[in-house]
Design a protein around this motif. Structure first.
Motif, PDB file in Angstrom:
ATOM      1  N   PRO A  48       0.832  -1.111  -0.026  1.00 13.72           N
ATOM      2  CA  PRO A  48      -0.009   0.241  -0.082  1.00 13.72           C
ATOM      3  C   PRO A  48       0.771   1.107  -0.125  1.00 13.72           C
ATOM      4  O   PRO A  48       0.397   2.054  -0.367  1.00 13.72           O
ATOM      5  CB  PRO A  48      -0.918  -0.363   1.239  1.00 13.72           C
ATOM      6  N   PHE A  49       2.143   1.199   0.742  1.00 11.77           N
ATOM      7  CA  PHE A  49       2.859   2.424   0.648  1.00 11.77           C
ATOM      8  C   PHE A  49       3.270   2.797  -0.612  1.00 11.77           C
ATOM      9  O   PHE A  49       3.576   3.817  -1.127  1.00 11.77           O
ATOM     10  CB  PHE A  49       3.902   2.301   1.815  1.00 11.77           C
ATOM     11  N   VAL A  50       3.942   1.674  -1.549  1.00 14.44           N
ATOM     12  CA  VAL A  50       4.422   1.852  -2.658  1.00 14.44           C
ATOM     13  C   VAL A  50       3.565   2.367  -3.684  1.00 14.44           C
ATOM     14  O   VAL A  50       3.677   3.143  -4.505  1.00 14.44           O
ATOM     15  CB  VAL A  50       5.077   0.566  -3.315  1.00 14.44           C
ATOM     16  N   LEU A  51       2.016   1.730  -3.586  1.00 13.65           N
ATOM     17  CA  LEU A  51       1.066   2.420  -4.230  1.00 13.65           C
ATOM     18  C   LEU A  51       0.799   3.839  -4.082  1.00 13.65           C
ATOM     19  O   LEU A  51       0.692   4.680  -4.500  1.00 13.65           O
ATOM     20  CB  LEU A  51      -0.309   1.942  -3.847  1.00 13.65           C
ATOM     21  N   LEU A  52       0.793   4.230  -2.591  1.00  7.38           N
ATOM     22  CA  LEU A  52       0.694   5.748  -2.239  1.00  7.38           C
ATOM     23  C   LEU A  52       1.829   6.490  -2.990  1.00  7.38           C
ATOM     24  O   LEU A  52       1.627   7.279  -3.414  1.00  7.38           O
ATOM     25  CB  LEU A  52       0.706   5.984  -0.715  1.00  7.38           C
ATOM     26  N   LEU A  53       3.260   6.111  -2.567  1.00  8.54           N
ATOM     27  CA  LEU A  53       4.295   6.840  -3.214  1.00  8.54           C
ATOM     28  C   LEU A  53       4.131   7.112  -4.680  1.00  8.54           C
ATOM     29  O   LEU A  53       4.602   7.731  -5.173  1.00  8.54           O
ATOM     30  CB  LEU A  53       5.697   6.061  -2.632  1.00  8.54           C
ATOM     31  N   GLY A  54       3.801   5.794  -5.379  1.00 12.39           N
ATOM     32  CA  GLY A  54       3.875   5.925  -7.040  1.00 12.39           C
ATOM     33  C   GLY A  54       2.743   7.067  -7.262  1.00 12.39           C
ATOM     34  O   GLY A  54       2.819   7.666  -8.088  1.00 12.39           O
ATOM     35  N   GLU A  55       1.391   7.173  -6.665  1.00 10.26           N
ATOM     36  CA  GLU A  55       0.474   8.169  -6.984  1.00 10.26           C
ATOM     37  C   GLU A  55       1.180   9.523  -6.642  1.00 10.26           C
ATOM     38  O   GLU A  55       0.858  10.288  -7.321  1.00 10.26           O
ATOM     39  CB  GLU A  55      -0.665   7.680  -6.120  1.00 10.26           C
ATOM     40  N   LEU A  56       2.004   9.673  -5.662  1.00  7.21           N
ATOM     41  CA  LEU A  56       2.358  10.961  -5.242  1.00  7.21           C
ATOM     42  C   LEU A  56       3.378  11.173  -6.338  1.00  7.21           C
ATOM     43  O   LEU A  56       3.439  12.471  -6.624  1.00  7.21           O
ATOM     44  CB  LEU A  56       3.018  10.919  -3.998  1.00  7.21           C
ATOM     45  N   LEU A  57       4.152  10.260  -6.918  1.00  8.48           N
ATOM     46  CA  LEU A  57       5.227  10.645  -7.913  1.00  8.48           C
ATOM     47  C   LEU A  57       4.596  11.182  -9.312  1.00  8.48           C
ATOM     48  O   LEU A  57       4.892  11.859 -10.174  1.00  8.48           O
ATOM     49  CB  LEU A  57       6.264   9.591  -8.095  1.00  8.48           C
ATOM     50  N   LYS A  58       3.395  10.096  -9.497  1.00  8.10           N
ATOM     51  CA  LYS A  58       2.778  10.530 -10.640  1.00  8.10           C
ATOM     52  C   LYS A  58       2.255  11.687 -10.723  1.00  8.10           C
ATOM     53  O   LYS A  58       2.107  12.535 -11.856  1.00  8.10           O
ATOM     54  CB  LYS A  58       1.456   9.493 -11.118  1.00  8.10           C
ATOM     55  N   ALA A  59       1.671  12.301  -9.814  1.00  2.00           N
ATOM     56  CA  ALA A  59       0.856  13.463  -9.587  1.00  2.00           C
ATOM     57  C   ALA A  59       2.099  14.780  -9.872  1.00  2.00           C
ATOM     58  O   ALA A  59       1.735  15.803 -10.038  1.00  2.00           O
ATOM     59  CB  ALA A  59       0.443  13.707  -8.066  1.00  2.00           C
ATOM     60  N   ARG A  60       3.221  14.434  -9.526  1.00  2.00           N
ATOM     61  CA  ARG A  60       4.326  15.319  -9.765  1.00  2.00           C
ATOM     62  C   ARG A  60       5.008  15.273 -10.997  1.00  2.00           C
ATOM     63  O   ARG A  60       5.936  15.835 -11.539  1.00  2.00           O
ATOM     64  CB  ARG A  60       5.491  15.279  -8.932  1.00  2.00           C
ATOM     65  N   GLY A  61       4.441  14.249 -12.078  1.00  2.00           N
ATOM     66  CA  GLY A  61       5.042  14.127 -13.380  1.00  2.00           C
ATOM     67  C   GLY A  61       6.456  13.250 -13.198  1.00  2.00           C
ATOM     68  O   GLY A  61       7.189  13.611 -14.249  1.00  2.00           O
ATOM     69  N   VAL A  62       6.919  12.729 -12.166  1.00  2.00           N
ATOM     70  CA  VAL A  62       7.885  12.016 -12.017  1.00  2.00           C
ATOM     71  C   VAL A  62       7.702  10.633 -12.628  1.00  2.00           C
ATOM     72  O   VAL A  62       7.000   9.641 -12.371  1.00  2.00           O
ATOM     73  CB  VAL A  62       8.397  11.938 -10.630  1.00  2.00           C
ATOM     74  N   LYS A  63       8.631  10.328 -13.554  1.00  2.00           N
ATOM     75  CA  LYS A  63       8.640   8.904 -14.178  1.00  2.00           C
ATOM     76  C   LYS A  63       9.426   7.852 -13.441  1.00  2.00           C
ATOM     77  O   LYS A  63      10.494   7.953 -12.940  1.00  2.00           O
ATOM     78  CB  LYS A  63       9.167   8.997 -15.527  1.00  2.00           C
ATOM     79  N   PHE A  64       8.811   6.646 -13.305  1.00  2.00           N
ATOM     80  CA  PHE A  64       9.498   5.752 -12.305  1.00  2.00           C
ATOM     81  C   PHE A  64       9.262   4.424 -12.672  1.00  2.00           C
ATOM     82  O   PHE A  64       8.000   4.049 -13.695  1.00  2.00           O
ATOM     83  CB  PHE A  64       9.076   6.009 -11.173  1.00  2.00           C
ATOM     84  N   ASP A  65       9.930   3.249 -12.157  1.00  7.43           N
ATOM     85  CA  ASP A  65       9.495   1.830 -12.777  1.00  7.43           C
ATOM     86  C   ASP A  65       9.506   1.320 -11.087  1.00  7.43           C
ATOM     87  O   ASP A  65      10.149   1.786 -10.207  1.00  7.43           O
ATOM     88  CB  ASP A  65      10.123   1.145 -13.533  1.00  7.43           C
ATOM     89  N   ILE A  66       9.180   0.082 -11.073  1.00  7.51           N
ATOM     90  CA  ILE A  66       9.143  -0.567  -9.954  1.00  7.51           C
ATOM     91  C   ILE A  66       9.812  -1.682  -9.835  1.00  7.51           C
ATOM     92  O   ILE A  66       9.632  -2.599 -10.852  1.00  7.51           O
ATOM     93  CB  ILE A  66       7.561  -1.176  -9.231  1.00  7.51           C
ATOM     94  N   LEU A  67      10.962  -2.019  -9.219  1.00  2.33           N
ATOM     95  CA  LEU A  67      11.714  -3.365  -8.991  1.00  2.33           C
ATOM     96  C   LEU A  67      11.255  -4.270  -8.279  1.00  2.33           C
ATOM     97  O   LEU A  67      11.237  -3.832  -6.825  1.00  2.33           O
ATOM     98  CB  LEU A  67      13.458  -2.947  -9.013  1.00  2.33           C
ATOM     99  N   SER A  68      10.904  -5.413  -8.222  1.00  2.00           N
ATOM    100  CA  SER A  68      10.329  -6.347  -7.304  1.00  2.00           C
ATOM    101  C   SER A  68      11.064  -7.880  -7.448  1.00  2.00           C
ATOM    102  O   SER A  68      11.303  -8.051  -8.650  1.00  2.00           O
ATOM    103  CB  SER A  68       8.711  -6.420  -7.355  1.00  2.00           C
ATOM    104  N   ARG A  69      11.066  -8.430  -6.350  1.00  5.04           N
ATOM    105  CA  ARG A  69      11.432  -9.785  -6.430  1.00  5.04           C
ATOM    106  C   ARG A  69      10.638 -10.853  -7.018  1.00  5.04           C
ATOM    107  O   ARG A  69      10.812 -11.681  -7.780  1.00  5.04           O
ATOM    108  CB  ARG A  69      11.629 -10.266  -5.054  1.00  5.04           C
ATOM    109  N   GLY A  70       9.034 -10.455  -6.831  1.00  6.83           N
ATOM    110  CA  GLY A  70       8.156 -11.324  -7.593  1.00  6.83           C
ATOM    111  C   GLY A  70       7.987 -12.492  -6.542  1.00  6.83           C
ATOM    112  O   GLY A  70       7.908 -13.743  -7.148  1.00  6.83           O
ATOM    113  N   TYR A  71       7.751 -12.233  -5.521  1.00  9.63           N
ATOM    114  CA  TYR A  71       7.602 -13.175  -4.367  1.00  9.63           C
ATOM    115  C   TYR A  71       6.515 -14.303  -4.575  1.00  9.63           C
ATOM    116  O   TYR A  71       5.477 -13.777  -4.991  1.00  9.63           O
ATOM    117  CB  TYR A  71       7.408 -12.570  -2.790  1.00  9.63           C
TER     118      TYR A  71
END
Length: 314
Positions: A48-71
C-alpha cells in the motif's frame, strides 16, 4: 568457493556485516533508487505504501518503474509484469502494482539485473525498490522503512518475525510509523519520521459476507471491516500469497450456503490471486486498502531533494 558465490549460504545478518565492512560492494544503476522496506516478515503495509508513493510521484510528473523480487511466482528470471497476466507468473503484489499504477514493474531475483533490464527498455528513471531494505547488493539513494507496533516487541527469526534488529534502522533515511506505531518505541536517531493513516474503502459489500483472505495479518483486515460496521457471517483465512484453486472455491461456496451469507468480501491481493475464479464468487466486494501520508507534499519534496543531492555528489 569465492566470497561472491558463497554469500547466499550465510544468514542475513552476516551478509549485511560484509556489506557494512565494505567486503561486498553494492551495484549501482544509472537511475536513482528509492527503497521501500521493513524489518519484519510481511504485514507492515509495504505494498500500500508503494502504491501511495507511486501516486504521489505520478502527480508530480516523475517517471518511475518498480523493481520487485516477485515473491511466490512460479517463474524465474527477469521479466516485465503484464497487467493482464497471472500472479503465478509475476507474483500477486507486483501484478497489483502494475494494474493500479500503470507504471512498469520488473520482477527478478536479482534486483540489479531487473534494474538494468528496465533501463534498457526505458530511459533511466527513478526506480522504486519494493521490499528492498535487506537487498543490500543494490545501491540505493534513499531508504524508507515501515515499522509497526508489533515490531517494537517482536524477536528475530526464527523465534519471532523480525528479519533484522531495531538497530538496523540506523541505515534508514525515513522511518514510517505505520499501524499506529509510536516513535518512542524505536531508535529514530534524528531520522526523517513519516506518519501514515491506513484504512479500507469498503464499497458495495454484501450484507453479512463470508470474509476470506490470504494475507500476513488477516485479523487486521477483519477488525477493519468490523470497525466499518461490517459483521461477517463466516470467515476463512489462508496462508499469505495463497493461489486459489477449484477446491478453495467449492469450500467457500459451501461456507456461504452454511452461514446463509449474502456474498463475499476479500482484499485486492486476494482478488489478484483468484484470477478467473473471481466471477464464481459473485456477489463479491474487493476491498481496497487506503493509506495516507501525513504532510505528503513536504515528505516527497524532501525525498526528491535528498536523492538529487546524493546523485550530484556521487
Amino acid at each position: 568457493m569465492n566470497l561472491l558465490s558463497s554469500i547466499f549460504g550465510i544468514g542475513v545478518g552476516a551478509r549485511n556485516a560484509l556489506y557494512d565492512r565494505g567486503a561486498i560492494r553494492a551495484q549501482k544503476l544509472q537511475g536513482s533508487v528509492v527503497s521501500v522496506g521493513n524489518l519484519s516478515v510481511g504485514g507492515s503495509g509495504k505494498t500500500p505504501f508503494v502504491l501511495l508513493l507511486g501516486e504521489l510521484l505520478k502527480a508530480r510528473g516523475v517517471k518511475f518503474d518498480i523493481l520487485s523480487r516477485g515473491y511466490g511466482r512460479r517463474t524465474r528470471g527477469v521479466a516485465q509484469v503484464d497487467p493482464g497476466g497471472s500472479s503465478q507468473d509475476f507474483g500477486d503484489e507486483p501484478l497489483l502494482l502494475a494494474r493500479r499504477l500503470g507504471a512498469p514493474v520488473i520482477v527478478g531475483e536479482d534486483r540489479y539485473e531487473a534494474g538494468r533490464f528496465a533501463e534498457k527498455q526505458f530511459e533511466p528513471q527513478l526506480h522504486l525498490l519494493d521490499d528492498g531494505f535487506q537487498h543490500r547488493s543494490l545501491a540505493r539513494d534513499f531508504d524508507i522503512v515501515l515499522v509497526t507496533p508489533e515490531d517494537a516487541r517482536d524477536r528475530l527469526l526464527p523465534a519471532g518475525r523480525l528479519r533484522e534488529p531495531l538497530t538496523s534502522l540506523s541505515r534508514a533515511d525515513a522511518i514510517v510509523l505505520a499501524s499506529g506505531a509510536s516513535g518512542e518505541s524505536f531508535p529514530l536517531n534524528s531520522k526523517l519520521v513519516w506518519r501514515v493513516r491506513r484504512g479500507i474503502s469498503p464499497a458495495n459489500v454484501p450484507a453479512r459476507p463470508v470474509v476470506f483472505c490470504g494475507i500476513a495479518r488477516p485479523q487486521n483486515f477483519l477488525l477493519q471491516l468490523r470497525t466499518a460496521g461490517i459483521e461477517p457471517a463466516a470467515q476463512a483465512f489462508y496462508r499469505d500469497h495463497h493461489f486459489y484453486a477449484e477446491r478453495d472455491i467449492q469450500d467457500l461456496l459451501k461456507l456461504r450456503q452454511q452461514s446463509d451469507a449474502e456474498g463475499f468480501a476479500t482484499t485486492e491481493k486476494d482478488a489478484v490471486n483468484l484470477g478467473g475464479y473471481l466471477d464464481a464468487l459473485q456477489p463479491i466486494a474487493v476491498v481496497q486498502v487506503k493509506m495516507e501520508l501525513v504532510d505528503a507534499a513536504n515528505a516527497v519534496d524532501t525525498m526528491l531533494r535528498m536523492v538529487t543531492e546524493r546523485r550530484r555528489k556521487a
